[in-house]
Design a protein around this motif. Structure first.
Motif, PDB file in Angstrom:
ATOM      1  N   LYS A  52       0.820  -1.201   0.000  1.00 57.57           N
ATOM      2  CA  LYS A  52       0.000   0.000   0.000  1.00 57.57           C
ATOM      3  C   LYS A  52       0.867   1.269   0.000  1.00 57.57           C
ATOM      4  O   LYS A  52       2.015   1.254   0.419  1.00 57.57           O
ATOM      5  CB  LYS A  52      -0.952   0.007   1.191  1.00 57.57           C
ATOM      6  CG  LYS A  52      -0.277  -0.176   2.527  1.00 57.57           C
ATOM      7  CD  LYS A  52      -1.294  -0.271   3.631  1.00 57.57           C
ATOM      8  CE  LYS A  52      -0.579  -0.634   4.930  1.00 57.57           C
ATOM      9  NZ  LYS A  52      -1.467  -0.719   6.038  1.00 57.57           N
ATOM     10  N   LYS A  53       0.279   2.332  -0.481  1.00 53.38           N
ATOM     11  CA  LYS A  53       0.884   3.669  -0.486  1.00 53.38           C
ATOM     12  C   LYS A  53       2.179   3.734  -1.297  1.00 53.38           C
ATOM     13  O   LYS A  53       3.111   4.444  -0.934  1.00 53.38           O
ATOM     14  CB  LYS A  53       1.128   4.153   0.932  1.00 53.38           C
ATOM     15  CG  LYS A  53      -0.138   4.310   1.746  1.00 53.38           C
ATOM     16  CD  LYS A  53       0.171   4.896   3.104  1.00 53.38           C
ATOM     17  CE  LYS A  53      -1.091   4.975   3.922  1.00 53.38           C
ATOM     18  NZ  LYS A  53      -0.866   5.503   5.251  1.00 53.38           N
ATOM     19  N   LYS A  54       2.265   3.022  -2.406  1.00 50.41           N
ATOM     20  CA  LYS A  54       3.456   3.086  -3.259  1.00 50.41           C
ATOM     21  C   LYS A  54       3.646   4.494  -3.821  1.00 50.41           C
ATOM     22  O   LYS A  54       4.762   4.962  -3.954  1.00 50.41           O
ATOM     23  CB  LYS A  54       3.373   2.071  -4.399  1.00 50.41           C
ATOM     24  CG  LYS A  54       3.708   0.679  -3.978  1.00 50.41           C
ATOM     25  CD  LYS A  54       3.816  -0.243  -5.165  1.00 50.41           C
ATOM     26  CE  LYS A  54       4.178  -1.638  -4.693  1.00 50.41           C
ATOM     27  NZ  LYS A  54       4.376  -2.560  -5.786  1.00 50.41           N
ATOM     28  N   ALA A  55       2.541   5.140  -4.142  1.00 51.65           N
ATOM     29  CA  ALA A  55       2.622   6.492  -4.691  1.00 51.65           C
ATOM     30  C   ALA A  55       3.192   7.460  -3.660  1.00 51.65           C
ATOM     31  O   ALA A  55       4.012   8.326  -4.003  1.00 51.65           O
ATOM     32  CB  ALA A  55       1.245   6.963  -5.153  1.00 51.65           C
ATOM     33  N   ASP A  56       2.783   7.320  -2.403  1.00 47.83           N
ATOM     34  CA  ASP A  56       3.300   8.180  -1.335  1.00 47.83           C
ATOM     35  C   ASP A  56       4.796   7.945  -1.126  1.00 47.83           C
ATOM     36  O   ASP A  56       5.573   8.897  -0.991  1.00 47.83           O
ATOM     37  CB  ASP A  56       2.565   7.924  -0.018  1.00 47.83           C
ATOM     38  CG  ASP A  56       1.133   8.439  -0.033  1.00 47.83           C
ATOM     39  OD1 ASP A  56       0.806   9.256  -0.918  1.00 47.83           O
ATOM     40  OD2 ASP A  56       0.358   8.023   0.853  1.00 47.83           O
ATOM     41  N   ILE A  57       5.169   6.674  -1.105  1.00 50.32           N
ATOM     42  CA  ILE A  57       6.579   6.328  -0.927  1.00 50.32           C
ATOM     43  C   ILE A  57       7.398   6.908  -2.065  1.00 50.32           C
ATOM     44  O   ILE A  57       8.434   7.542  -1.856  1.00 50.32           O
ATOM     45  CB  ILE A  57       6.756   4.791  -0.838  1.00 50.32           C
ATOM     46  CG1 ILE A  57       6.126   4.262   0.453  1.00 50.32           C
ATOM     47  CG2 ILE A  57       8.226   4.404  -0.929  1.00 50.32           C
ATOM     48  CD1 ILE A  57       6.009   2.744   0.506  1.00 50.32           C
ATOM     49  N   SER A  58       6.912   6.693  -3.278  1.00 51.68           N
ATOM     50  CA  SER A  58       7.628   7.179  -4.459  1.00 51.68           C
ATOM     51  C   SER A  58       7.761   8.699  -4.440  1.00 51.68           C
ATOM     52  O   SER A  58       8.831   9.240  -4.738  1.00 51.68           O
ATOM     53  CB  SER A  58       6.898   6.727  -5.723  1.00 51.68           C
ATOM     54  OG  SER A  58       7.562   7.199  -6.861  1.00 51.68           O
ATOM     55  N   ALA A  59       6.705   9.387  -4.076  1.00 47.31           N
ATOM     56  CA  ALA A  59       6.724  10.861  -4.052  1.00 47.31           C
ATOM     57  C   ALA A  59       7.745  11.385  -3.051  1.00 47.31           C
ATOM     58  O   ALA A  59       8.495  12.320  -3.350  1.00 47.31           O
ATOM     59  CB  ALA A  59       5.333  11.397  -3.734  1.00 47.31           C
TER      60      ALA A  59
END
Length: 128
Positions: A52-59
């Motif tokens: 979960k939250k790959k987009a948050d991690i990536s950002a």
């Protein structure tokens, strides 16, 4: 009574000081590039661990990488400026704090005049 005030440190540009500054900037660029690689590795590792939250991690990681890349660009610009800087010029090398004795009756304007330390190849050449 003693007071503390800031004194400018200036460096006279020589072939030796240019080489030293270039070496420092190259080392900083190298370290920042290593940090970028490490951040990419950590990002991939973290993304594999959590679904979960790959987009948050990536950002978050991309923001940190972009910050370091900005610093790399800054140091490359400083190297370009260093290459065109003529020998014998004075460049600012920061500030130090100096302790000054003051007494009643002293001229305050004279005490607070801009003071500087001039360095050439690591040797103090002038104190004003």
């Amino acid at each position: 009574m003693k007071i503390i005030r800031k004194v400018a440190v200036k460096q006279i540009v020589t072939d030796q000081s240019k080489a030293k500054l270039r070496q420092e900037y190259d080392l900083k660029i190298f370290k920042l590039e290593q940090e970028c690689q490490q951040l990419l590795f950590e990002q991939k590792k973290l993304e594999q661990r959590t679904a979960k939250k790959k987009a948050d991690i990536s950002a978050k990681f991309q923001k940190e990488i972009a910050n370091r890349k900005d610093h790399i660009k800054w140091y490359k610009y400083k190297i370009e400026q260093l290459d065109i800087l003529p020998i014998g010029n004075e460049i600012s090398d920061g500030e130090v704090e100096a302790m000054i004795d003051i007494e009643e009756g002293m001229n305050w304007d004279h005490i607070m005049e801009q003071r500087s330390i001039v360095i050439k190849d690591g040797i103090i050449t002038k104190i004003t």
